[in-house]
Scaffold this motif. Structure first.
Motif, PDB file in Angstrom:
ATOM      1  N   PHE A   6       0.807  -1.163   0.102  1.00  0.00           N
ATOM      2  CA  PHE A   6       0.081   0.001  -0.103  1.00  0.00           C
ATOM      3  C   PHE A   6       0.833   1.161  -0.019  1.00  0.00           C
ATOM      4  CE2 PHE A   6      -2.278  -3.276   2.236  1.00  0.00           C
ATOM      5  CZ  PHE A   6      -3.126  -3.424   1.629  1.00  0.00           C
ATOM      6  N   LYS A   7       0.427   2.414  -0.733  1.00  0.00           N
ATOM      7  CA  LYS A   7       1.247   3.493  -0.841  1.00  0.00           C
ATOM      8  C   LYS A   7       0.436   4.693  -0.809  1.00  0.00           C
ATOM      9  CE  LYS A   7       5.382   5.067  -3.338  1.00  0.00           C
ATOM     10  NZ  LYS A   7       6.098   4.850  -4.771  1.00  0.00           N
ATOM     11  N   THR A 106       9.883   8.025   2.651  1.00  0.00           N
ATOM     12  CA  THR A 106      10.866   8.714   1.823  1.00  0.00           C
ATOM     13  C   THR A 106      10.361  10.093   1.460  1.00  0.00           C
ATOM     14  OG1 THR A 106      10.135   7.773  -0.198  1.00  0.00           O
ATOM     15  CG2 THR A 106      11.921   6.702   0.749  1.00  0.00           C
ATOM     16  N   GLU A 107      11.105  11.153   1.653  1.00  0.00           N
ATOM     17  CA  GLU A 107      10.627  12.649   1.451  1.00  0.00           C
ATOM     18  C   GLU A 107      11.554  12.927   0.160  1.00  0.00           C
ATOM     19  OE1 GLU A 107      10.605  16.905   3.758  1.00  0.00           O
ATOM     20  OE2 GLU A 107      11.191  14.902   4.974  1.00  0.00           O
ATOM     21  N   ALA A 108      10.631  14.167  -0.538  1.00  0.00           N
ATOM     22  CA  ALA A 108      11.099  14.839  -1.722  1.00  0.00           C
ATOM     23  C   ALA A 108      10.401  16.069  -1.790  1.00  0.00           C
ATOM     24  CB  ALA A 108      11.082  13.978  -3.098  1.00  0.00           C
ATOM     25  N   GLY A 109      11.073  17.342  -1.706  1.00  0.00           N
ATOM     26  CA  GLY A 109      10.182  18.543  -1.995  1.00  0.00           C
ATOM     27  C   GLY A 109       9.110  18.663  -0.984  1.00  0.00           C
ATOM     28  N   GLY A 110       9.318  18.269   0.343  1.00  0.00           N
ATOM     29  CA  GLY A 110       8.476  18.448   1.325  1.00  0.00           C
ATOM     30  C   GLY A 110       7.093  17.415   1.506  1.00  0.00           C
ATOM     31  N   GLU A 111       7.185  16.493   0.548  1.00  0.00           N
ATOM     32  CA  GLU A 111       6.286  15.600   0.372  1.00  0.00           C
ATOM     33  C   GLU A 111       6.827  14.184   0.921  1.00  0.00           C
ATOM     34  OE1 GLU A 111       3.030  16.012  -2.466  1.00  0.00           O
ATOM     35  OE2 GLU A 111       3.902  14.080  -3.216  1.00  0.00           O
ATOM     36  N   THR A 112       5.897  13.342   1.582  1.00  0.00           N
ATOM     37  CA  THR A 112       6.374  12.138   1.922  1.00  0.00           C
ATOM     38  C   THR A 112       5.699  11.136   1.287  1.00  0.00           C
ATOM     39  OG1 THR A 112       7.036  13.130   4.071  1.00  0.00           O
ATOM     40  CG2 THR A 112       6.786  10.588   3.926  1.00  0.00           C
ATOM     41  N   SER A 113       6.445  10.036   0.938  1.00  0.00           N
ATOM     42  CA  SER A 113       5.800   8.974   0.204  1.00  0.00           C
ATOM     43  C   SER A 113       5.908   7.891   1.168  1.00  0.00           C
ATOM     44  CB  SER A 113       6.664   8.344  -0.861  1.00  0.00           C
ATOM     45  OG  SER A 113       6.153   7.140  -1.343  1.00  0.00           O
ATOM     46  N   LEU A 114       4.739   7.255   1.746  1.00  0.00           N
ATOM     47  CA  LEU A 114       4.712   6.137   2.784  1.00  0.00           C
ATOM     48  C   LEU A 114       4.341   4.861   1.861  1.00  0.00           C
ATOM     49  CD1 LEU A 114       4.303   5.098   5.457  1.00  0.00           C
ATOM     50  CD2 LEU A 114       2.030   6.073   5.448  1.00  0.00           C
ATOM     51  N   LEU A 115       5.346   4.050   1.941  1.00  0.00           N
ATOM     52  CA  LEU A 115       4.817   2.413   1.570  1.00  0.00           C
ATOM     53  C   LEU A 115       4.771   1.570   2.596  1.00  0.00           C
ATOM     54  CD1 LEU A 115       5.325   0.446  -0.759  1.00  0.00           C
ATOM     55  CD2 LEU A 115       7.803   0.454  -0.410  1.00  0.00           C
ATOM     56  N   VAL A 116       3.641   0.607   2.563  1.00  0.00           N
ATOM     57  CA  VAL A 116       3.590  -0.103   3.744  1.00  0.00           C
ATOM     58  C   VAL A 116       3.522  -1.570   3.046  1.00  0.00           C
ATOM     59  CG1 VAL A 116       2.138  -1.110   5.303  1.00  0.00           C
ATOM     60  CG2 VAL A 116       2.164   1.483   5.080  1.00  0.00           C
ATOM     61  N   GLU A 117       4.235  -2.446   3.492  1.00  0.00           N
ATOM     62  CA  GLU A 117       4.428  -3.935   2.877  1.00  0.00           C
ATOM     63  C   GLU A 117       3.925  -4.734   4.099  1.00  0.00           C
ATOM     64  OE1 GLU A 117       8.012  -3.715  -0.130  1.00  0.00           O
ATOM     65  OE2 GLU A 117       8.548  -3.113   1.826  1.00  0.00           O
ATOM     66  N   VAL A 118       2.791  -5.623   3.844  1.00  0.00           N
ATOM     67  CA  VAL A 118       2.522  -6.580   4.880  1.00  0.00           C
ATOM     68  C   VAL A 118       2.251  -7.805   4.212  1.00  0.00           C
ATOM     69  CG1 VAL A 118       0.312  -6.907   6.544  1.00  0.00           C
ATOM     70  CG2 VAL A 118       0.790  -4.496   5.566  1.00  0.00           C
ATOM     71  N   ALA A 135      -6.983   3.445   6.294  1.00  0.00           N
ATOM     72  CA  ALA A 135      -6.139   3.929   7.322  1.00  0.00           C
ATOM     73  C   ALA A 135      -5.095   4.751   6.772  1.00  0.00           C
ATOM     74  CB  ALA A 135      -5.279   2.579   7.920  1.00  0.00           C
ATOM     75  N   LEU A 136      -4.606   4.583   5.811  1.00  0.00           N
ATOM     76  CA  LEU A 136      -3.561   5.455   4.974  1.00  0.00           C
ATOM     77  C   LEU A 136      -4.262   6.844   4.749  1.00  0.00           C
ATOM     78  CD1 LEU A 136      -1.365   3.247   2.888  1.00  0.00           C
ATOM     79  CD2 LEU A 136      -1.126   3.952   5.328  1.00  0.00           C
ATOM     80  N   ASP A 137      -5.458   6.922   4.279  1.00  0.00           N
ATOM     81  CA  ASP A 137      -6.176   8.156   4.416  1.00  0.00           C
ATOM     82  C   ASP A 137      -6.253   8.922   5.612  1.00  0.00           C
ATOM     83  OD1 ASP A 137      -6.605   7.674   1.455  1.00  0.00           O
ATOM     84  OD2 ASP A 137      -8.549   6.955   1.846  1.00  0.00           O
ATOM     85  N   LYS A 138      -6.374   8.257   6.704  1.00  0.00           N
ATOM     86  CA  LYS A 138      -6.648   8.801   8.120  1.00  0.00           C
ATOM     87  C   LYS A 138      -5.209   9.406   8.454  1.00  0.00           C
ATOM     88  CE  LYS A 138      -8.708  10.047  11.596  1.00  0.00           C
ATOM     89  NZ  LYS A 138      -9.930  11.164  11.685  1.00  0.00           N
ATOM     90  N   VAL A 139      -4.146   8.397   8.131  1.00  0.00           N
ATOM     91  CA  VAL A 139      -2.615   9.011   8.376  1.00  0.00           C
ATOM     92  C   VAL A 139      -2.386  10.418   7.633  1.00  0.00           C
ATOM     93  CG1 VAL A 139       0.007   8.504   8.087  1.00  0.00           C
ATOM     94  CG2 VAL A 139      -1.615   6.645   8.817  1.00  0.00           C
ATOM     95  N   LYS A 140      -2.735  10.375   6.312  1.00  0.00           N
ATOM     96  CA  LYS A 140      -2.687  11.605   5.381  1.00  0.00           C
ATOM     97  C   LYS A 140      -3.333  12.839   6.225  1.00  0.00           C
ATOM     98  CE  LYS A 140      -3.351  12.854   0.825  1.00  0.00           C
ATOM     99  NZ  LYS A 140      -2.100  13.125   0.135  1.00  0.00           N
ATOM    100  N   GLU A 141      -4.540  12.574   6.353  1.00  0.00           N
ATOM    101  CA  GLU A 141      -5.426  13.478   6.994  1.00  0.00           C
ATOM    102  C   GLU A 141      -4.737  14.028   8.269  1.00  0.00           C
ATOM    103  OE1 GLU A 141      -9.263  13.805   9.761  1.00  0.00           O
ATOM    104  OE2 GLU A 141      -9.615  12.476   8.058  1.00  0.00           O
ATOM    105  N   LEU A 142      -4.151  13.332   9.035  1.00  0.00           N
ATOM    106  CA  LEU A 142      -3.750  13.780  10.476  1.00  0.00           C
ATOM    107  C   LEU A 142      -2.340  14.768  10.361  1.00  0.00           C
ATOM    108  CD1 LEU A 142      -4.351  10.504  12.684  1.00  0.00           C
ATOM    109  CD2 LEU A 142      -5.330  12.753  13.000  1.00  0.00           C
ATOM    110  N   ALA A 143      -1.456  13.976   9.255  1.00  0.00           N
ATOM    111  CA  ALA A 143      -0.128  14.407   9.030  1.00  0.00           C
ATOM    112  C   ALA A 143      -0.412  15.732   8.151  1.00  0.00           C
ATOM    113  CB  ALA A 143       0.826  13.505   8.258  1.00  0.00           C
ATOM    114  N   GLU A 144      -1.342  16.184   7.658  1.00  0.00           N
ATOM    115  CA  GLU A 144      -1.554  17.270   6.757  1.00  0.00           C
ATOM    116  C   GLU A 144      -2.002  18.232   7.557  1.00  0.00           C
ATOM    117  OE1 GLU A 144      -3.112  16.046   2.930  1.00  0.00           O
ATOM    118  OE2 GLU A 144      -1.224  15.407   2.320  1.00  0.00           O
ATOM    119  N   LYS A 145      -2.695  18.121   8.700  1.00  0.00           N
ATOM    120  CA  LYS A 145      -3.487  19.048   9.832  1.00  0.00           C
ATOM    121  C   LYS A 145      -2.306  20.031   9.906  1.00  0.00           C
ATOM    122  CE  LYS A 145      -7.171  16.903  11.881  1.00  0.00           C
ATOM    123  NZ  LYS A 145      -7.790  16.500  13.008  1.00  0.00           N
ATOM    124  N   GLY A 146      -2.681  21.321  10.119  1.00  0.00           N
ATOM    125  CA  GLY A 146      -1.888  22.587  10.555  1.00  0.00           C
ATOM    126  C   GLY A 146      -1.008  22.127  11.317  1.00  0.00           C
TER     127      GLY A 146
END
Length: 146
Positions: A6-7, A106-118, A135-146
């Motif tokens: 998942f990414k 991994t981070e590039a230009g202030g953006e983070t790529s999250l890769l999950v392998e299960v 779950a990853l949508d929730k991580v994104k939401e929480l991390a992008e909050k102010g």
């Protein structure tokens, strides 16, 4: 055992995403889609003990296989915990013991790529295909909050 991947891309620095993934307050927020009341108990040591449990304290017994803060975390699952009793040796556990769950940031230009392998048993594949993206949508939401 099958490996699912998942990414997601998150408009936040890597350390912020790491904090959301493993923070004491944020971890239960993004993992609630798997099981309400989810929490992680760990000593944060490679080779140390980690428990992933739900609101009933049922879940998995694991260990941290590898850790590079803000970059990579790998869990190795060892067994179940049910009603406070650990099972590390039953036939049911032996079918999947040793399965890994890896998080790579991994981070590039202030953006983070999250890769999950299960790695998982076939029986749980549909559940994870449906649930992990939420779950990853929730991580994104929480991390992008102010």
């Amino acid at each position: 055992m099958e490996k699912l991947t998942f990414k997601t891309s998150i408009n936040a620095p890597r350390n912020k995403v790491w904090e959301v993934l493993w923070g004491e307050q944020s971890y239960p927020a993004w993992t609630a889609v798997f099981a309400e009341g989810s929490k992680m108990e760990t000593d944060w040591q490679v080779g140390g003990r980690t428990l992933f449990v739900d609101g009933s304290n049922d879940g998995m017994v694991s260990t941290i296989a590898a850790k590079v803060p803000n970059e990579y975390l790998s869990f190795k699952h060892l067994g179940y915990i049910k009603g406070g009793v650990e099972d590390l040796t039953s036939e049911k556990v032996k079918d999947w013991a040793g399965a890994t769950e890896n998080y790579t940031l991994t981070e590039a230009g202030g953006e983070t790529s999250l890769l999950v392998e299960v790695e998982m048993e076939e029986a749980y594949k549909d559940f994870f295909f449906t649930t992990f993206p939420k779950a990853l949508d929730k991580v994104k939401e929480l991390a992008e909050k102010g």
